[in-house]
Design a protein around this motif. Structure first.
Motif, mmCIF file in Angstrom:
data_model
loop_
_atom_site.group_PDB
_atom_site.id
_atom_site.type_symbol
_atom_site.label_atom_id
_atom_site.label_comp_id
_atom_site.label_asym_id
_atom_site.label_seq_id
_atom_site.Cartn_x
_atom_site.Cartn_y
_atom_site.Cartn_z
ATOM 1 N N ARG A 13 -78.755 -12.000 51.532
ATOM 2 C CA ARG A 13 -77.539 -11.343 51.393
ATOM 3 C C ARG A 13 -76.921 -11.435 50.068
ATOM 4 N NH1 ARG A 13 -77.526 -13.864 56.095
ATOM 5 N NH2 ARG A 13 -77.576 -15.695 55.088
ATOM 6 N N SER A 14 -76.143 -10.120 49.635
ATOM 7 C CA SER A 14 -75.510 -10.376 48.562
ATOM 8 C C SER A 14 -74.185 -9.700 48.604
ATOM 9 C CB SER A 14 -76.135 -9.595 47.369
ATOM 10 O OG SER A 14 -75.543 -9.582 46.079
ATOM 11 N N ILE A 15 -73.305 -9.244 47.677
ATOM 12 C CA ILE A 15 -72.001 -8.574 47.832
ATOM 13 C C ILE A 15 -72.139 -7.241 48.239
ATOM 14 C CG2 ILE A 15 -70.791 -10.206 46.209
ATOM 15 C CD1 ILE A 15 -70.753 -8.014 44.343
ATOM 16 N N THR A 16 -73.234 -6.717 48.205
ATOM 17 C CA THR A 16 -73.379 -5.270 48.860
ATOM 18 C C THR A 16 -75.114 -5.251 49.327
ATOM 19 O OG1 THR A 16 -74.307 -4.302 46.890
ATOM 20 C CG2 THR A 16 -72.157 -4.320 47.049
ATOM 21 N N GLY A 17 -75.249 -4.365 50.142
ATOM 22 C CA GLY A 17 -76.841 -4.016 50.451
ATOM 23 C C GLY A 17 -76.914 -4.426 51.905
ATOM 24 N N ASN A 18 -78.090 -4.268 52.151
ATOM 25 C CA ASN A 18 -78.703 -4.252 53.666
ATOM 26 C C ASN A 18 -78.677 -5.732 53.866
ATOM 27 O OD1 ASN A 18 -79.115 -1.479 53.651
ATOM 28 N ND2 ASN A 18 -81.121 -1.786 52.723
ATOM 29 N N GLY A 19 -78.758 -6.699 53.334
ATOM 30 C CA GLY A 19 -78.545 -8.076 53.737
ATOM 31 C C GLY A 19 -77.135 -8.126 54.598
ATOM 32 N N VAL A 20 -76.120 -7.636 53.951
ATOM 33 C CA VAL A 20 -75.000 -7.905 54.699
ATOM 34 C C VAL A 20 -75.066 -7.111 56.056
ATOM 35 C CG1 VAL A 20 -72.728 -7.242 54.545
ATOM 36 C CG2 VAL A 20 -73.545 -8.126 52.658
ATOM 37 N N ARG A 21 -75.382 -5.855 55.783
ATOM 38 C CA ARG A 21 -75.470 -5.055 57.147
ATOM 39 C C ARG A 21 -76.240 -5.589 58.283
ATOM 40 N NH1 ARG A 21 -76.454 -0.972 53.054
ATOM 41 N NH2 ARG A 21 -74.487 0.008 52.549
ATOM 42 N N GLU A 22 -77.590 -6.213 58.118
ATOM 43 C CA GLU A 22 -78.250 -7.009 58.911
ATOM 44 C C GLU A 22 -77.588 -7.995 59.473
ATOM 45 O OE1 GLU A 22 -82.810 -9.023 59.165
ATOM 46 O OE2 GLU A 22 -82.140 -7.946 57.206
ATOM 47 N N THR A 23 -76.795 -8.672 58.638
ATOM 48 C CA THR A 23 -76.150 -10.061 59.179
ATOM 49 C C THR A 23 -75.016 -9.485 60.222
ATOM 50 O OG1 THR A 23 -76.617 -10.977 56.943
ATOM 51 C CG2 THR A 23 -74.821 -11.763 58.438
ATOM 52 N N PHE A 204 -60.449 -10.981 62.333
ATOM 53 C CA PHE A 204 -61.488 -11.699 61.584
ATOM 54 C C PHE A 204 -62.086 -10.710 60.657
ATOM 55 C CE2 PHE A 204 -60.892 -13.769 65.674
ATOM 56 C CZ PHE A 204 -60.933 -14.875 65.652
ATOM 57 N N LEU A 205 -62.016 -11.364 59.340
ATOM 58 C CA LEU A 205 -62.636 -10.569 58.205
ATOM 59 C C LEU A 205 -64.057 -11.188 57.937
ATOM 60 C CD1 LEU A 205 -59.671 -10.102 55.611
ATOM 61 C CD2 LEU A 205 -60.639 -8.736 57.957
ATOM 62 N N LEU A 206 -65.155 -10.536 57.778
ATOM 63 C CA LEU A 206 -66.307 -10.948 57.277
ATOM 64 C C LEU A 206 -66.623 -10.199 56.130
ATOM 65 C CD1 LEU A 206 -67.902 -11.527 60.904
ATOM 66 C CD2 LEU A 206 -67.486 -13.351 59.213
ATOM 67 N N ILE A 207 -66.477 -10.772 54.907
ATOM 68 C CA ILE A 207 -66.646 -9.725 53.849
ATOM 69 C C ILE A 207 -67.282 -10.326 52.661
ATOM 70 C CG2 ILE A 207 -64.003 -8.817 54.412
ATOM 71 C CD1 ILE A 207 -63.138 -11.156 52.956
ATOM 72 N N PRO A 208 -67.799 -9.630 51.591
ATOM 73 C CA PRO A 208 -68.276 -10.468 50.353
ATOM 74 C C PRO A 208 -67.119 -11.026 49.607
ATOM 75 C CG PRO A 208 -68.287 -7.806 50.275
ATOM 76 C CD PRO A 208 -67.851 -8.213 51.612
ATOM 77 N N GLY A 209 -67.484 -12.032 48.995
ATOM 78 C CA GLY A 209 -66.559 -13.104 48.406
ATOM 79 C C GLY A 209 -65.761 -12.309 47.335
ATOM 80 N N THR A 210 -64.504 -12.370 46.945
ATOM 81 C CA THR A 210 -63.697 -11.954 46.208
ATOM 82 C C THR A 210 -63.617 -10.368 46.093
ATOM 83 O OG1 THR A 210 -64.314 -13.547 44.627
ATOM 84 C CG2 THR A 210 -63.318 -11.835 43.433
ATOM 85 N N ILE A 211 -64.843 -9.615 45.857
ATOM 86 C CA ILE A 211 -64.538 -8.128 45.653
ATOM 87 C C ILE A 211 -64.407 -7.770 47.339
ATOM 88 C CG2 ILE A 211 -67.112 -7.678 45.824
ATOM 89 C CD1 ILE A 211 -64.586 -5.578 43.883
ATOM 90 N N GLY A 212 -64.446 -8.597 48.244
ATOM 91 C CA GLY A 212 -64.606 -8.033 49.654
ATOM 92 C C GLY A 212 -63.143 -8.096 49.882
ATOM 93 N N SER A 213 -62.566 -9.410 49.591
ATOM 94 C CA SER A 213 -61.032 -9.804 49.764
ATOM 95 C C SER A 213 -60.245 -8.638 48.988
ATOM 96 C CB SER A 213 -60.797 -11.041 49.816
ATOM 97 O OG SER A 213 -60.933 -11.386 48.320
ATOM 98 N N ILE A 214 -60.384 -8.475 48.023
ATOM 99 C CA ILE A 214 -59.802 -7.359 47.081
ATOM 100 C C ILE A 214 -59.782 -6.074 47.626
ATOM 101 C CG2 ILE A 214 -59.552 -6.368 44.845
ATOM 102 C CD1 ILE A 214 -60.621 -8.939 43.741
ATOM 103 N N THR A 215 -61.111 -5.502 48.374
ATOM 104 C CA THR A 215 -61.108 -4.219 48.821
ATOM 105 C C THR A 215 -60.427 -3.974 49.949
ATOM 106 O OG1 THR A 215 -63.584 -4.005 47.730
ATOM 107 C CG2 THR A 215 -62.783 -2.603 49.731
#
Lengths: 431, 431, 431
Positions: A13-23, A204-215
């Motif tokens: 996973r990372s803050i964007t990309g397919n790893g998040v989508r798969e998760t 429930f929010l499942l978000i990338p850290g920092t940039i995700g909550s800001i978004t």
């Protein structure tokens, strides 16, 4: 919970990309989930949604052509968000791109470079010491291109539109306690709550850290007033004691609810004041929002040596600890759900509990059952100015015992629930 | 500082008279000083300016004609404010006019009689035990006549007319810690501040104890509203730990500033509540004024055995302690000068410090530099309701680190200084 | 006090009946008393005045015809409020009606059954173990019939109609500490206060427990606003340390007065928060009244093994402890009576105490008499916003020393008493 978490573990996973989508795809099999995609370049307050990063393979080959650093063995080997690279370079040139943990020579560190374009590899210090002079083939088969930032929401509708926000970042690769333990806890919590009647709505929010909550905050700026209570669940799978970090407000209902649950449980715990360093509570508690969001952890980030290294693996997280963390969060939810204001219908002197079968029949004994005492506290403080949690704090009785007493008294029409809410009682706020 | 103090030491000061004038003359060589003379008989609130006292010589001669008590050897030998006397009396008659310290038989006590006309001598207990029967010639060549009370002000004009008041009595004869250490500290502080730009105006008072502050308050009754902060500097030259006595208000900004400086320094210290016994803070904090004036001491009056005796001499005061006291008062001045309110220009979520070069570039490390944390605290609490001192107290960060962070953030336009002042924040006032 | 208490000891009291009337008759010889009779069946809030219970004799005879349980030997032998019974029954049937204390085999327990009609006997566990099989003659020659509930008031008129309420239940049979010690204390207190001038009016209630206070409140609902302070005096004759249970308000003047007296006395003591379990303060502090009524005890109910048993006898109560309890309550009364607000007539700077003979004449000494300090505190805080008790709390000086100082300052016209009352001072309420 541990078994299910193991399924998420290998994904990069990372803050964007397919790893998040798969998760998120795996989570969606457990709970209703809405997945959002936000385009690269979107302005979110002072920040910009970055390019999307995807990676297929990465390695460093020694002069003998052996993969001495191999992304296929651990996704931590790549500096997360590395730009693509393919080159043959000297060991000295390579070393400028390597990260190790000299004090933990057998662990691979986890490092990122989201906002500066660079590339690098992470490896054990022992591995690095074994590298001999010569030329190395370096390959990061990644892409960093316009795309999307991905996050998801699970919304459980309750009686009211007032919301409880539960959040965890989902951007770390193969790290177990930080962040899969929290992702797992929230997934199981949402699955449980989706089957029971709820007073509050839960988001429930499942978000990338920092940039995700800001978004998310940027896209929901006008709605955050609905958030009455919130919790970031982080590092909840290790065997350490609980640490609760209070919201910026410091005495919000969520703070008091978590503290009550911890104080009346038997698990060791520590409560710490808010500080603006940590997880996404930093954004929820920024001064322009100041949401009542705390952070429940076991051992806090940076306080366990395995933090942000390959040692934060599936062995480090214990199923029992995960389950215990879930039980505590459920108890907090029970406090939030049950924290009503009652009004004593018989406020002048005590009502005669005996004639209603609510009181011991032979007087004179020195001991009084706990439940009688809980009823007496409910009657005494149900003046419309005290919530059930206020009464629990003042009486030092467990919330659940008072709730049981309240239910009994309501059924005998000695209490009714107030729908006006509590008046502020300065005498109580001192407790 | 110690050398300069030694010049003031031999002068015989009292609450009026030429000793004060001579002392102020020496101070005037260091700092701009306005000397005020108030005539005997002037009514100052409930008090009356007393007659002026001057002394030329005093002695007691034994039957052999030897000066067994001699004002020329120590001005403490005379009961301060003694009326003139010239007589031959028996030892028994003499003894009714003698003061000693039996528990410290080699020290001369310091005694005064301002408001009852009497005469007397102070001497070591050993001296008194050596006096043999016979007739003694007693002479106090003093005058107690209509004249003036003398005090001085040093006024340093700052950006605003709001004042910081610094005060010390200047009425004690050859006593070093009480009061020359404070006089010296204020003189050097004024000399330093006269050379730097100031936000507040500073008013230094060098006055006789009690009657001096009453006289000053009486003549400045309509102006005291300008006094925003104040400090009495007393007994600041001994080697004891710091003692700060809070103002009557108890949580005035001066109280919080001094406590912050002491808590973040490494010197041992104690903070005590206001009480109406002590130095001129008694008058500044009388209920009709209730000025925010505290008192910074090392060992408080009456708590060191040398207090009000010949043992409070130049050896008792240490140059290092004097300098350290000055450094602490300067740090307090820095807090008062820098205690502004800032407003975060980007209050919704954190601003992206990285793109401004204000943040570490490779994420994932567990440790964060202190300066980053100071910036995050400034951003998080700069909601217009917190002063920099509020933030320092809540964050437990040193004021100076926050000030540096604030300056950096202001230069990047992430903060601006508010000129409205802070709203009261009840959440913070609890800290 | 102990001797007089011994006269009350043998009477068989209950919540109604002639035992209470006889007791009140003895008290009426000491203090002015108004006795009230309230008819059976009268509705008092949620309760109903019960039937009146009177008992003449009771016994259990063994098969040999011997009185093995005999009311004439101790009135505790009968379950208080037993319905009449006359029967011959087997030992097994009898045992269903017997109460013992197995853990204290030589003591008779005290048991009641006011609100369920039953009969029973209390006896020592040793006695019960000695009962042999066979048929027993059981007789309780009692009546439970329509009649009255009896209670009494002693009202001492003071300068104002504002009242201090002092209350103790009078419904226990031969038990000394609970409740005769409190009855005795209140009787002697009332006798003392009836002979001195009073600011407040004092109302002493001698009432059956629970139903008595409910009845009194029901009949005086519109008058309770006059109750400014109140105290339940309970279990004040044992040798244990003092326990003060605060009123529901927690910081009422009565709470602060009692705590001040205890803190400045030399008796060991404990202060506990209000809880809705205990004596008649439960009713006075019910949410519809919330009167400022605390409870002063030595060892609290249920915390001494002798509680509610035949061991709570005249030997258990000590005359010295009773007298000491009375002295403490008198000191509390002195605080309530003397807790005035004064206004400094010379609020700007200190007045010159010396010229009024109120100050030591030779300055320079390190020590200041306590009385001077008390005067300085009174002058400094008499700004119309502090009561004498406020000043005592902030200064940590004993109330009595401040009162003496206030009287001296009033006589010199430096203070006058305010008849407006104190403004609320948030700075003080923090103490």
């Amino acid at each position: 919970m541990h078994e299910w978490m193991a399924e998420l573990y290998p994904i990069c996973r990372s803050i964007t990309g397919n790893g998040v989508r798969e998760t998120l795809g795996l989570i969606k099999r457990q709970i209703p989930l809405t997945v959002h995609e936000v385009a690269t370049g979107t302005q979110v307050f002072d920040w910009t949604v970055p390019k999307e990063w995807n990676i297929r393979d990465a390695f460093v080959k020694n002069p003998q052509g052996e993969r001495v650093i191999d992304f296929q063995k651990s996704n931590l080997h790549v500096l997360n968000y590395s730009v693509p690279v393919q080159a043959r370079i000297s060991l000295d040139e390579l070393k400028a791109h390597l990260f190790t943990l000299p004090e933990q020579p057998s662990w691979i560190p986890y490092r990122t470079s989201y906002y500066e374009e660079r590339w690098g590899f992470c490896l054990t210090h022992e591995q690095m010491l074994g590298l001999r002079d010569g030329h190395y083939d370096v390959c990061i088969d990644a892409s960093l291109e316009d795309g999307h930032l991905t996050y998801a929401e699970c919304y459980l509708k309750g009686e009211t539109a007032d919301e409880v926000l539960m959040s965890r970042h989902v951007c770390h690769p193969s790290l177990a306690n930080d962040n899969l333990s929290g992702v797992t806890l929230l997934t199981f919590l949402a699955r449980y709550l989706s089957a029971v009647p709820l007073r509050y709505s839960y988001r429930f929010l499942l978000i990338p850290g920092t940039i995700g909550s800001i978004t998310w905050l940027s896209r929901n700026e006008t709605n955050v007033g609905r958030v009455k209570h919130g919790l970031v669940a982080a590092c909840v799978g290790d065997s350490g004691r609980f640490t609760y970090k209070k919201s910026r407000r410091g005495n919000a209902e969520i703070d008091r609810a978590v503290i009550h649950v911890l104080q009346h449980g038997d698990a060791p715990h520590e409560v710490v004041d808010f500080s603006p360093y940590g997880y996404d509570e930093r954004q929820f508690c920024s001064p322009g929002f100041d949401l009542p969001v705390g952070c429940l952890m076991r051992t806090p980030h940076g306080r366990f040596p395995e933090y942000h290294s390959s040692a934060d693996n599936l062995n480090f997280v214990q199923g029992g600890a995960l389950g215990d963390s879930l039980a505590h969060v459920l108890a907090v939810v029970e406090v939030l759900e049950g924290n009503r204001v009652y009004v004593n219908q018989n406020p002048r002197c005590e009502p005669q509990l005996g004639k209603r079968g609510l009181y011991r029949m032979v007087g004179g004994s020195a001991s009084s059952g706990v439940d009688e005492l809980a009823m007496l506290w409910m009657l005494n403080l149900s003046d419309g100015r005290h919530t059930l949690l206020d009464i629990a704090e003042r009486s030092a009785q467990p919330f659940s015992a008072l709730k049981t007493a309240a239910d009994a008294l309501v059924s005998h029409k000695l209490l009714i629930e107030s729908h006006v809410g509590a008046f502020v009682d300065p005498a109580v706020s001192r407790h």
